[in-house]
Design an enzyme around this catalytic site. Structure first.
Site, mmCIF file in Angstrom:
data_model
loop_
_atom_site.group_PDB
_atom_site.id
_atom_site.type_symbol
_atom_site.label_atom_id
_atom_site.label_comp_id
_atom_site.label_asym_id
_atom_site.label_seq_id
_atom_site.Cartn_x
_atom_site.Cartn_y
_atom_site.Cartn_z
ATOM 1 N N CYS A 1 -0.049 -2.870 14.902
ATOM 2 C CA CYS A 1 -0.063 -2.563 13.579
ATOM 3 C C CYS A 1 -0.434 -3.431 12.675
ATOM 4 O O CYS A 1 -0.101 -4.754 12.774
ATOM 5 C CB CYS A 1 1.394 -2.337 13.224
ATOM 6 S SG CYS A 1 1.988 -2.000 11.460
ATOM 7 N N CYS B 1 3.149 8.378 1.838
ATOM 8 C CA CYS B 1 3.456 7.650 2.543
ATOM 9 C C CYS B 1 3.477 6.483 1.960
ATOM 10 O O CYS B 1 3.020 5.684 1.217
ATOM 11 C CB CYS B 1 2.575 7.371 3.528
ATOM 12 S SG CYS B 1 2.945 5.969 4.819
ATOM 13 N N CYS C 1 -1.118 2.025 7.463
ATOM 14 C CA CYS C 1 -0.943 1.273 6.227
ATOM 15 C C CYS C 1 -0.757 -0.131 6.710
ATOM 16 O O CYS C 1 -0.380 -0.549 7.652
ATOM 17 C CB CYS C 1 0.693 1.820 5.722
ATOM 18 S SG CYS C 1 0.625 2.425 4.161
ATOM 19 N N CYS D 1 5.785 -7.049 7.340
ATOM 20 C CA CYS D 1 7.081 -6.940 8.333
ATOM 21 C C CYS D 1 7.319 -7.820 9.592
ATOM 22 O O CYS D 1 6.109 -8.429 10.118
ATOM 23 C CB CYS D 1 6.471 -5.498 8.937
ATOM 24 S SG CYS D 1 7.760 -4.677 9.980
ATOM 25 N N GLU E 1 0.562 -1.080 -0.141
ATOM 26 C CA GLU E 1 -0.093 -0.152 0.112
ATOM 27 C C GLU E 1 0.865 1.172 0.172
ATOM 28 O O GLU E 1 2.119 1.145 0.373
ATOM 29 C CB GLU E 1 -0.819 -0.022 1.273
ATOM 30 C CG GLU E 1 -1.858 -0.922 1.277
ATOM 31 C CD GLU E 1 -2.432 -1.123 2.558
ATOM 32 O OE1 GLU E 1 -2.607 -2.174 3.220
ATOM 33 O OE2 GLU E 1 -3.037 -0.184 3.027
ATOM 34 N N CYS F 1 4.745 -5.291 15.601
ATOM 35 C CA CYS F 1 4.260 -4.613 16.651
ATOM 36 C C CYS F 1 2.735 -4.858 16.377
ATOM 37 O O CYS F 1 2.109 -4.811 15.689
ATOM 38 C CB CYS F 1 4.592 -3.261 16.191
ATOM 39 S SG CYS F 1 6.121 -2.736 16.029
HETATM 40 N N1 SAH Z 1 8.486 0.015 10.413
HETATM 41 C C1 SAH Z 1 8.675 1.500 10.436
HETATM 42 C C2 SAH Z 1 7.788 2.368 9.441
HETATM 43 C C3 SAH Z 1 6.549 2.011 9.125
HETATM 44 S S1 SAH Z 1 5.234 2.242 10.608
HETATM 45 C C4 SAH Z 1 8.525 1.915 11.879
HETATM 46 O O1 SAH Z 1 7.760 1.332 12.620
HETATM 47 O O2 SAH Z 1 8.784 2.939 12.254
HETATM 48 C C5 SAH Z 1 4.929 3.977 10.414
HETATM 49 C C6 SAH Z 1 4.688 4.454 11.726
HETATM 50 O O3 SAH Z 1 2.951 4.029 11.785
HETATM 51 C C7 SAH Z 1 5.086 4.034 12.983
HETATM 52 O O4 SAH Z 1 5.430 4.868 13.699
HETATM 53 C C8 SAH Z 1 4.137 3.023 13.411
HETATM 54 O O5 SAH Z 1 4.258 2.879 15.002
HETATM 55 C C9 SAH Z 1 2.848 3.685 13.093
HETATM 56 N N2 SAH Z 1 1.578 2.876 13.248
HETATM 57 C C10 SAH Z 1 1.465 1.619 12.930
HETATM 58 N N3 SAH Z 1 0.266 1.004 13.227
HETATM 59 C C11 SAH Z 1 -0.408 2.361 13.642
HETATM 60 C C12 SAH Z 1 -1.755 2.555 14.279
HETATM 61 N N4 SAH Z 1 -2.654 1.430 14.178
HETATM 62 N N5 SAH Z 1 -2.089 3.611 14.541
HETATM 63 C C13 SAH Z 1 -1.263 4.687 14.607
HETATM 64 N N6 SAH Z 1 -0.040 4.545 14.188
HETATM 65 C C14 SAH Z 1 0.304 3.273 13.634
HETATM 66 FE FE1 SF4 Z 2 6.571 -3.204 11.461
HETATM 67 FE FE2 SF4 Z 2 4.287 -2.015 11.637
HETATM 68 FE FE3 SF4 Z 2 6.127 -2.232 13.454
HETATM 69 FE FE4 SF4 Z 2 6.521 -0.490 11.677
HETATM 70 S S1 SF4 Z 2 5.197 -0.282 13.457
HETATM 71 S S2 SF4 Z 2 7.898 -1.814 12.721
HETATM 72 S S3 SF4 Z 2 5.639 -1.520 10.006
HETATM 73 S S4 SF4 Z 2 5.093 -3.904 12.576
#
Ligand code: SAH
Ligand code: SF4
Length: 392
Positions: free
Chosen positions: A129, A115, A346, A122, A96, A126
């Site tokens: 996410c 973005c 995303c 990934c 995406e 997390c």
């Molecule tokens: N993997 C990298 C970049 C992609 S995620 C990282 O984690 O930094 C980009 C941002 O989106 C990160 O700060 C992540 O914590 C945030 N993010 C992911 N899921 C989210 C959610 N459900 N609500 C708000 N922010 C979210």
């Molecule tokens: Fe991976 Fe999502 Fe964690 Fe970023 S926030 S490191 S994309 S699992």
């Protein structure tokens, strides 16, 4: 069987020069091809490069793919301010990118921020996410990263507009695909290719310390954003599982060294999760951790994601955390989410397409997360292993 031809946008310029030289073509053909590939987001078919002789168009098309994200569905939301693109890659993998339009205000000019994704899925995992829940798919090729930017640039060019900012905050952990991400950033900031200033590019990492150190050695390439989410290790172990490999002190230490060596401010992201990382103790720990740093904190209300027990912190709570941080002299902003109804955190569209989990699995996952975060808030460190594929 996937297409073996390289994506043309990801081809290093010297390789295109060599390809042309091997065909006895004049060197200036490279300029014609680059103009066609990059101006206004560029063409997606060699046949459209009308400046080239027909024979060369044919052989260029046989040699390389002019577009690697050709199969794309777009959803527009927020009254036209957010455009979410779901790209099906050549091997069927879904990724995406999200294009966000910010109208001009009295204080700032209009902006168009993309973005984009660096990996399909990934490995970091997390739990809040949607991409993390998908697990790791594969690294994106340099061209697959760049073609997301070209796709957005074409949509903007159709309205006489240009992309102003790119953030690597889509699917994937950019620092675990660093060679390709660096090659993509080089093309994005090259005035003869995409032509976006390095200051307008941000790469976000969940805290891959060796990657941050490598970037520091290279010198300033872009703005570095670090997804912190918690200042205390017990909680960060749960929210960002690679914290078990590189804990808070190491991540912030590497980020500080990066800021000192490059003179560029670090951006810290904290996704605000109600009742989890928004307690007064968390706010104080964050303020102590970052006091005196050359840093900026972005507080982001959690976007609702299926299969988690959590939701965003209430706005008054986020505002009081911002006040605590500002009182400690830390610049802080609250970022509003975009495109929630199309799942703009995303990974959400791709996760939906991956199919619904059976209800008992969802219930077990929620229960596990409730227990893990409650234990973390009591200060107990998790004994879960480091996720596979993140810590060499
Ligand atoms: N993997 C990298 C970049 C992609 S995620 C990282 O984690 O930094 C980009 C941002 O989106 C990160 O700060 C992540 O914590 C945030 N993010 C992911 N899921 C989210 C959610 N459900 N609500 C708000 N922010 C979210
Ligand atoms: Fe991976 Fe999502 Fe964690 Fe970023 S926030 S490191 S994309 S699992």
């Amino acid at each position: 069987m996937s297409d073996q031809r390289p994506g043309l946008s990801g081809l290093p310029p010297h390789e295109l020069d060599e390809w042309l030289a091997a065909r006895d073509e004049p060197a200036w053909r490279a300029r014609q091809i680059a103009d066609a590939l990059w101006t206004g987001g560029g063409v997606t078919d060699a046949a459209a490069i009308v400046t080239l002789p027909a024979g060369l168009r044919g052989s260029l098309g046989a040699f390389a793919r002019l577009d690697t994200v050709g199969d794309t569905e777009t959803q527009v939301t927020d009254g036209g301010l957010t455009e979410k693109a779901l790209h099906r890659l050549d091997d069927g993998v879904l990724i995406e990118s999200v294009l966000m339009h910010y109208p001009a205000t009295r204080a700032s000019r209009e902006r168009h921020t993309l973005c984009l994704s660096s990996q399909a899925g990934c490995a970091v995992g997390c739990p809040f996410c949607a991409t993390g829940e998908l697990g790791f798919g594969r690294d994106l090729e340099t061209a697959e990263i760049l073609d997301q930017a070209r796709y957005a640039a074409r949509r903007l060019a159709a309205e006489g507009k240009r992309l102003t900012n790119i953030v690597f905050m889509g699917m994937g952990e950019p620092l675990l695909n660093l060679d390709r991400v660096l090659a993509a950033v080089e093309a994005l900031s090259d005035p003869r290719r995409f032509g976006l200033g390095a200051r307008h590019i941000t790469v976000s990492t969940s805290g891959v310390v060796p990657g941050i150190r490598r970037l520091t050695a290279l010198g300033p390439q872009f703005t570095l954003a670090v997804s912190l989410h918690a200042a205390r290790d017990a909680l960060r172990d749960v929210l960002v599982p690679l914290n078990r490999r590189w804990p808070v002190a190491e991540v912030v230490g590497a980020a500080r060294d990066h800021a000192a060596a490059t003179g560029r401010r670090i951006s810290y992201e904290v996704t605000m999760i109600g009742g989890v990382n928004d307690t007064p103790e968390d706010a104080d720990a964050l303020a102590e951790l970052l006091r005196g740093d050359h840093a900026h904190v972005n507080l982001i209300p959690m976007n609702p994601v299926a299969h988690t027990p959590w939701t965003a912190s209430p706005m008054p709570v986020i505002e009081s955390i911002a006040a605590t941080l500002r009182a400690a002299g830390i610049e802080t902003t609250i970022r509003r989410n975009r495109g929630q109804e199309v799942g703009a955190a995303c990974g959400q569209l791709a996760a939906q397409r991956a199919g619904e989990l059976p209800a008992p699995a969802v219930a077990r996952r929620r229960e596990r997360l409730v227990m893990a975060s409650a234990a973390a808030l009591r200060g107990e460190r998790s004994d879960e292993p480091v996720p596979a594929g993140v810590g060499e």
